[in-house]
Design an enzyme around this catalytic site. Structure first.
Site, mmCIF file in Angstrom:
data_model
loop_
_atom_site.group_PDB
_atom_site.id
_atom_site.type_symbol
_atom_site.label_atom_id
_atom_site.label_comp_id
_atom_site.label_asym_id
_atom_site.label_seq_id
_atom_site.Cartn_x
_atom_site.Cartn_y
_atom_site.Cartn_z
ATOM 1 N N LYS A 130 0.895 -1.186 -0.037
ATOM 2 C CA LYS A 130 -0.006 -0.069 0.107
ATOM 3 C C LYS A 130 0.897 1.378 0.038
ATOM 4 C CE LYS A 130 -1.536 1.642 3.986
ATOM 5 N NZ LYS A 130 -1.253 3.029 4.380
ATOM 6 N N ASN A 131 1.836 1.088 0.835
ATOM 7 C CA ASN A 131 2.642 2.656 1.148
ATOM 8 C C ASN A 131 3.863 2.663 -0.118
ATOM 9 O OD1 ASN A 131 1.037 2.875 3.330
ATOM 10 N ND2 ASN A 131 2.606 2.069 4.787
ATOM 11 N N CYS A 186 -4.433 12.409 12.290
ATOM 12 C CA CYS A 186 -5.195 11.176 12.233
ATOM 13 C C CYS A 186 -4.956 10.661 13.723
ATOM 14 C CB CYS A 186 -4.695 9.966 11.334
ATOM 15 S SG CYS A 186 -3.001 9.630 11.732
ATOM 16 N N ARG A 217 0.988 14.182 12.225
ATOM 17 C CA ARG A 217 1.281 13.847 10.991
ATOM 18 C C ARG A 217 1.626 15.402 10.055
ATOM 19 N NH1 ARG A 217 -0.743 8.866 9.772
ATOM 20 N NH2 ARG A 217 1.028 8.760 8.134
ATOM 21 N N ASP A 265 4.497 0.305 11.843
ATOM 22 C CA ASP A 265 3.346 -0.351 11.618
ATOM 23 C C ASP A 265 3.304 -1.699 11.840
ATOM 24 O OD1 ASP A 265 3.522 1.355 8.375
ATOM 25 O OD2 ASP A 265 2.977 1.961 10.395
ATOM 26 N N ARG A 281 -8.740 -0.221 4.582
ATOM 27 C CA ARG A 281 -7.892 0.926 3.786
ATOM 28 C C ARG A 281 -6.489 0.066 3.500
ATOM 29 N NH1 ARG A 281 -6.495 5.924 7.142
ATOM 30 N NH2 ARG A 281 -5.363 6.106 5.097
HETATM 31 C C1 EPZ Z 1 4.444 6.553 6.047
HETATM 32 O O1 EPZ Z 1 3.814 7.567 6.815
HETATM 33 C C2 EPZ Z 1 3.368 5.459 6.046
HETATM 34 N N1 EPZ Z 1 2.296 5.753 5.297
HETATM 35 C C3 EPZ Z 1 3.289 5.021 7.528
HETATM 36 O O2 EPZ Z 1 2.225 3.957 7.417
HETATM 37 C C4 EPZ Z 1 4.377 4.576 8.248
HETATM 38 O O3 EPZ Z 1 4.039 4.383 9.755
HETATM 39 C C5 EPZ Z 1 5.205 5.758 8.254
HETATM 40 O O4 EPZ Z 1 5.592 6.265 6.857
HETATM 41 C C6 EPZ Z 1 6.536 5.590 9.151
HETATM 42 O O5 EPZ Z 1 7.317 4.375 8.488
HETATM 43 C C7 EPZ Z 1 2.473 5.897 4.027
HETATM 44 O O6 EPZ Z 1 3.431 5.549 3.124
HETATM 45 C C8 EPZ Z 1 1.128 6.160 3.313
HETATM 46 P P1 EPZ Z 1 6.909 10.063 8.013
HETATM 47 P P2 EPZ Z 1 4.566 9.003 6.652
HETATM 48 O O7 EPZ Z 1 6.814 11.021 7.239
HETATM 49 O O8 EPZ Z 1 5.218 9.471 5.396
HETATM 50 C C9 EPZ Z 1 6.681 13.034 11.675
HETATM 51 C C10 EPZ Z 1 0.393 2.801 7.911
HETATM 52 O O9 EPZ Z 1 -0.049 2.123 8.776
HETATM 53 N N2 EPZ Z 1 6.805 14.201 10.612
HETATM 54 O O10 EPZ Z 1 8.035 9.024 8.039
HETATM 55 O O11 EPZ Z 1 3.399 10.125 7.136
HETATM 56 C C11 EPZ Z 1 5.197 12.472 11.730
HETATM 57 O O12 EPZ Z 1 4.490 13.307 12.215
HETATM 58 C C12 EPZ Z 1 0.866 4.037 7.599
HETATM 59 O O13 EPZ Z 1 0.393 2.167 6.624
HETATM 60 C C13 EPZ Z 1 6.977 15.456 10.757
HETATM 61 O O14 EPZ Z 1 7.053 15.780 12.192
HETATM 62 O O15 EPZ Z 1 5.573 9.099 7.980
HETATM 63 C C14 EPZ Z 1 5.871 11.001 12.188
HETATM 64 O O16 EPZ Z 1 5.643 11.142 13.711
HETATM 65 C C15 EPZ Z 1 0.855 4.700 9.079
HETATM 66 N N3 EPZ Z 1 7.144 16.368 9.931
HETATM 67 C C16 EPZ Z 1 7.154 10.974 11.737
HETATM 68 O O17 EPZ Z 1 7.742 12.198 11.482
HETATM 69 C C17 EPZ Z 1 7.130 15.956 8.579
HETATM 70 O O18 EPZ Z 1 7.157 16.948 7.603
HETATM 71 C C18 EPZ Z 1 7.202 9.698 10.790
HETATM 72 O O19 EPZ Z 1 6.232 10.194 9.787
HETATM 73 C C19 EPZ Z 1 6.755 14.431 8.260
HETATM 74 C C20 EPZ Z 1 6.780 13.724 9.254
#
Ligand code: EPZ
Length: 486
Positions: free
Chosen positions: A78-79, A172, A177, A363, A455
């Site tokens: 998915k990701n 969420c 996020r 995850d 989802r």
């Molecule tokens: C991706 O989310 C995945 N989603 C998430 O999977 C996964 O948990 C996550 O990566 C970590 O591996 C998709 O790919 C659609 P991040 P993403 O940017 O890109 C903070 C699932 O269950 N952050 O690595 O949003 C953020 O708040 C989902 O399949 C900032 O603060 O993850 C989080 O605490 C859930 N500022 C952490 O970093 C930013 O600009 C990791 O976020 C970006 C992120």
């Protein structure tokens, strides 16, 4: 409010019409399909209208199961697939993406692409994404609010048009996020941002240029958006502290198939040589297997004993999860594209720290917390990636788990048995873990809010049933009665 009755009077209360009585005839007796916000039977209903409107919702009913054994082929990731659809915007024309999972998030991302002018056609697990007619349009809030991953169109839209208007994604259940790191990365390449009534407007007044970029945190989304912008910037970009997830590598491989020049994906430093947008072209790409789906089923095998095999997955994607499963007393074996698990003795406690890849995947945190809740001793689960990802713990405590939350730590005291109970999915991965919990618990567990599970898991109930689980997808009426759908 939903209406139970025949299609003839479905408009009576103007609510989505769920026809459920078991007296159906036709192609798919009792099978419901979602049709412009109405549930309708796909066969000619032969039922009398009922004069009551009752609330119904789809739930998953999981009952104590003997074991989960056999082989399951996991779906495409998915990701990764979500971002591959967005990346197709950069290559004007029809890209073909194989191994795309049949899940609702993909439908949403396809609608996002369509809203921008793309034509997206699914044939089984293959999507053809024709971006010839994509225009510089605003990404609709209604879609972005459904799925925050829609923000992945930001980079490709800026790369193609030098401009983008994307509704700001909300938070969420698992956290705020934020997207500040996306903006910092893209700003370094010449992108300017303006927030206009909840819409993020991006422009490149002086064009896109390569740069040395270092991310504050190896954010998956920020790495992806920065990469999809840098590939058409004028000059070279070095992206440091980049995310190393397998999905990043998959995206880079597709971008390179389109004519981009990305190297080092999967490492902390990614090198990108910008190329002219006009030189990019559509491509054909196959999505990698979903490591989180694979890990979820492996946890099911660990939970009930197995032997259980997942295929269609590169085991190198799950090194840390395999290490922890072995530490918990499981026998894990693997080959090029499969992983098998079996457990004979009691689960052993283990400490888990979620971290960016190749650390333990956040995850899989809920799924492993479930294993820890039945282990012979105390485990500590620490969530380092998201600020609020322990809601699953609150639900599984309703089933008898002994968990104490202390900030980012969950202290899990193993118990001998869980008890079935009504529970509610709090997020995608927690929901999947609750279903597994119901298979191990005494009695019956009704899992609500299963839209979260839909989802990200293709035919989750069907795959579990294939492995011998006593699990059903049902309609639960407001009187608590259940009508089996699957
Ligand atoms: C991706 O989310 C995945 N989603 C998430 O999977 C996964 O948990 C996550 O990566 C970590 O591996 C998709 O790919 C659609 P991040 P993403 O940017 O890109 C903070 C699932 O269950 N952050 O690595 O949003 C953020 O708040 C989902 O399949 C900032 O603060 O993850 C989080 O605490 C859930 N500022 C952490 O970093 C930013 O600009 C990791 O976020 C970006 C992120």
């Amino acid at each position: 409010m939903v209406h139970v009755g025949s299609t003839a009077d479905a408009s009576l209360c103007g609510a989505p019409c769920i026809i459920t009585d078991g007296k159906h005839r036709g192609r798919n007796p009792g099978r419901m399909v979602w049709w412009d916000s109405w549930f309708r039977c796909v066969c000619a209903p032969v039922i009398e209208a009922k004069d009551t409107c009752i609330m119904s919702e789809e739930v998953i009913v999981a009952r104590e199961s003997e074991n989960l054994t056999g082989t399951i082929k996991v779906s495409g990731a998915k990701n990764s697939a979500l971002k591959l659809i967005a990346a197709a915007i950069l290559g004007r024309g029809a890209s073909v993406i194989h191994n795309v999972p049949l899940i609702s998030d993909i439908e949403v991302m396809s609608d996002v692409a369509r809203a921008m002018g793309a034509e997206v056609v699914r044939t089984d697990h293959t999507l053809t994404v024709d971006t010839t007619n994509v225009q510089d349009k605003e990404t609709p809030y209604a879609l972005v609010s459904k799925m925050r991953a829609s923000i992945s169109v930001l980079g490709p839209m800026v790369g193609r048009f030098g401009h983008a208007r994307v509704s700001m994604p909300g938070g969420c259940q698992i956290g705020a996020r934020k997207i500040d790191m996306h903006l910092v990365g893209m700003s370094a390449l010449g992108v300017q941002f303006n927030l206009d009534h909840g819409v993020l407007e991006a422009s490149v007044p002086d064009g896109l240029h390569g740069n040395d970029v270092c991310l504050e945190f190896p954010s998956v989304g920020a790495t992806e958006n920065t990469m999809m912008t840098a590939v058409v910037a004028n000059g070279h970009t070095t992206l440091e502290n980049a995310a190393r997830e397998p999905e990043i590598v998959d995206l880079a491989n597709m971008l390179n198939s389109m004519g981009c020049k990305v190297s080092g994906a999967g490492n902390s430093t990614i090198e990108i040589e910008g190329v002219p947008l006009e030189s990019l072209h559509p491509c054909e790409h196959t999505t990698v297997g979903d490591r989180i789906e694979a890990g979820t089923f492996l946890v099911g095998g660990a939970l009930l004993g197995g032997p259980l095999t997942v295929t269609g997955i590169d085991p190198s994607f799950l090194r840390m999860a395999i290490l922890k499963l072995r530490a918990m007393g499981c026998d894990v074996d693997y080959g090029d594209d499969w992983i098998s698990i079996r457990r004979t003795g009691r689960l052993k406690p283990v400490d888990i720290q979620t971290l960016p890849h190749p650390g333990f995947p956040t995850d899989l945190q809920a799924q492993f917390m479930l294993l820890c809740s039945l282990a012979d001793g105390s485990s500590v689960v620490t969530e380092n990636v998201f600020e609020n990802r322990f809601m699953f713990a609150e639900e599984i405590m309703r089933m008898g788990a002994d968990i104490t939350i202390d900030g980012h730590h969950a202290i899990v005291e193993g118990v001998d048995k869980l008890e079935g109970a009504p529970v509610s999915s709090t997020d995608l991965r927690g929901g999947a873990a609750l279903v597994l919990a119901g298979l191990a618990a005494e009695g019956e567990t009704i899992v609500r809010s299963i839209g979260h599970i839909d989802r990200g898991y293709e035919d989750y109930v069907g795959k579990l049933r294939h492995l011998g689980a006593d699990v059903e997808r049902c309609l639960m009426n407001d009187d608590g009665s259940l009508v089996a759908l699957q």
